[in-house]
Design an enzyme around this catalytic site. Structure first.
Site, PDB file in Angstrom:
ATOM      1  N   GLY A 175       3.082  -6.066  -1.606  1.00 40.47           N
ATOM      2  CA  GLY A 175       2.861  -5.713  -3.016  1.00 40.47           C
ATOM      3  C   GLY A 175       4.167  -5.219  -3.629  1.00 40.47           C
ATOM      4  CG  HIS A 176       5.860  -1.494  -2.363  1.00 42.48           C
ATOM      5  ND1 HIS A 176       5.164  -1.168  -1.223  1.00 42.48           N
ATOM      6  CD2 HIS A 176       5.609  -0.504  -3.253  1.00 42.48           C
ATOM      7  CE1 HIS A 176       4.533  -0.025  -1.419  1.00 42.48           C
ATOM      8  NE2 HIS A 176       4.772   0.401  -2.628  1.00 42.48           N
TER       9      HIS A 176
ATOM     10  CB  SER B  28       1.496   2.793   1.473  1.00 47.30           C
ATOM     11  OG  SER B  28       2.435   2.088   0.695  1.00 47.30           O
ATOM     12  NE  ARG B  29      -2.916   7.907  -0.019  1.00 43.67           N
ATOM     13  CZ  ARG B  29      -2.292   8.119  -1.184  1.00 43.67           C
ATOM     14  NH1 ARG B  29      -2.303   7.208  -2.115  1.00 43.67           N
ATOM     15  NH2 ARG B  29      -1.653   9.250  -1.400  1.00 43.67           N
TER      16      ARG B  29
END
Ligand code: PAF
Length: 283
Positions: A35-36, A192-193
């Site tokens: 995503g980043h 990230s989680r």
């Protein structure tokens, strides 16, 4: 180039600006995923120079949240940024960003407070003060990097809407570029989680995107009644899902919708294995 201080970043950006180059900023908290990667790629494609900030911002975590265990993977993050073609990874220490470490409350630190109407709902309801911390750090990053463009993911849609409002209200000279949610093939929105989830938890987490897709299918078939659309979702939940909210809101100002229409975004937050997950879809 990995830089840790505000002064170094300022110096480099000043050079670029002298040469008339455009600067893109991708603010992140690290633990970079695809995503980043898509945000960084967009910045590299659009701007002459790209700065990726990697900073786990303490003031946007509420008491009891995962500040200490939030994944920190700066080596991998820096490599990924280099591969994509980012020019600077700015990874300041907490002391660099907040020199008065003992004084992070708004009794002592200047905060940027977004409007109550935008934060008293959705994630802001359970994460009190979260968006104050986000707006404050993003404002600081804008002042440090002075980007022409800044890239934010639509996954954190409430954050994106609040940051657009901040930029408009405070006349900050930056263009916010919204970037579409990136999903695993399964439909799970990247976060990230997700790292906190077991293999089974990841399967259970698919319920978020399944609920949203199902609502969209029903809406496209002509169901506009929000209660009826919500009912289709409730039947998909089981004892492994703890629903925090499922809400239909206006895509511009987050006002609650009375009936679903093309300006509607459906927002969902739920916990799986005590990991708080969010997702959204535009109708
Ligand atoms: O979306 C995030 O990762 C963070 O909220 C942000 C925008 C980098 C501010 O710390």
């Amino acid at each position: 180039m990995l830089l840790h201080t505000i002064a170094e970043v300022r110096e480099q950006v000043k050079e670029w600006k002298k040469q008339g180059l455009t600067v893109g900023l991708v603010p992140t908290m690290g633990a970079l995923h695809n995503g980043h990667k898509s945000l960084i790629e967009k910045s590299v494609a659009k701007c002459d120079k790209t700065v990726v900030s990697v900073f786990v911002n303490p003031i946007q975590f509420c008491p009891g949240e995962d500040l200490d265990k939030y994944p920190r993977t700066l080596d991998e993050d820096t490599k990924l940024c280099d591969t994509i073609g980012a020019d600077i990874v700015f990874a300041p220490s907490p002391a660099e960003m907040y020199p008065d470490a003992q004084m992070l409350s708004n009794d002592f630190l200047t905060y940027v407070i977004p409007p109550f109407f935008y934060v008293n709902k959705l994630c802001g309801k359970s994460r009190v003060g979260h968006f104050d911390g986000v707006c404050t750090v993003v404002n600081k990053l804008f002042n440090i990097v002075q980007p022409d463009f800044a890239f934010f993911g639509e996954k954190d849609r409430q954050q994106l809407i609040i940051l657009k409002k901040m930029v408009k209200d405070l006349n900050i000279p930056v263009d916010i570029i919204p970037c579409p949610i990136v999903r695993e093939e399964s439909g799970l929105a990247l976060s990230s989680r997700n790292k906190y989830l077991s293999a089974n938890g990841k399967k259970e987490a698919l319920v978020l995107s399944k609920i949203l897709n199902n609502i969209k299918i029903c809406y496209n078939k002509g169901i506009k009644d929000i209660n009826a659309l919500k009912e289709t979702a409730y039947s998909m939940l089981n004892e492994n899902h703890s629903l925090e909210y499922l809400e239909f809101r206006d895509k511009n100002n987050l006002e609650e919708k009375e009936t679903a229409d093309s300006d509607t975004i459906v927002f969902i937050a739920l916990r799986v294995e005590d990991v708080r997950l969010i997702d959204n879809i535009e109708l």
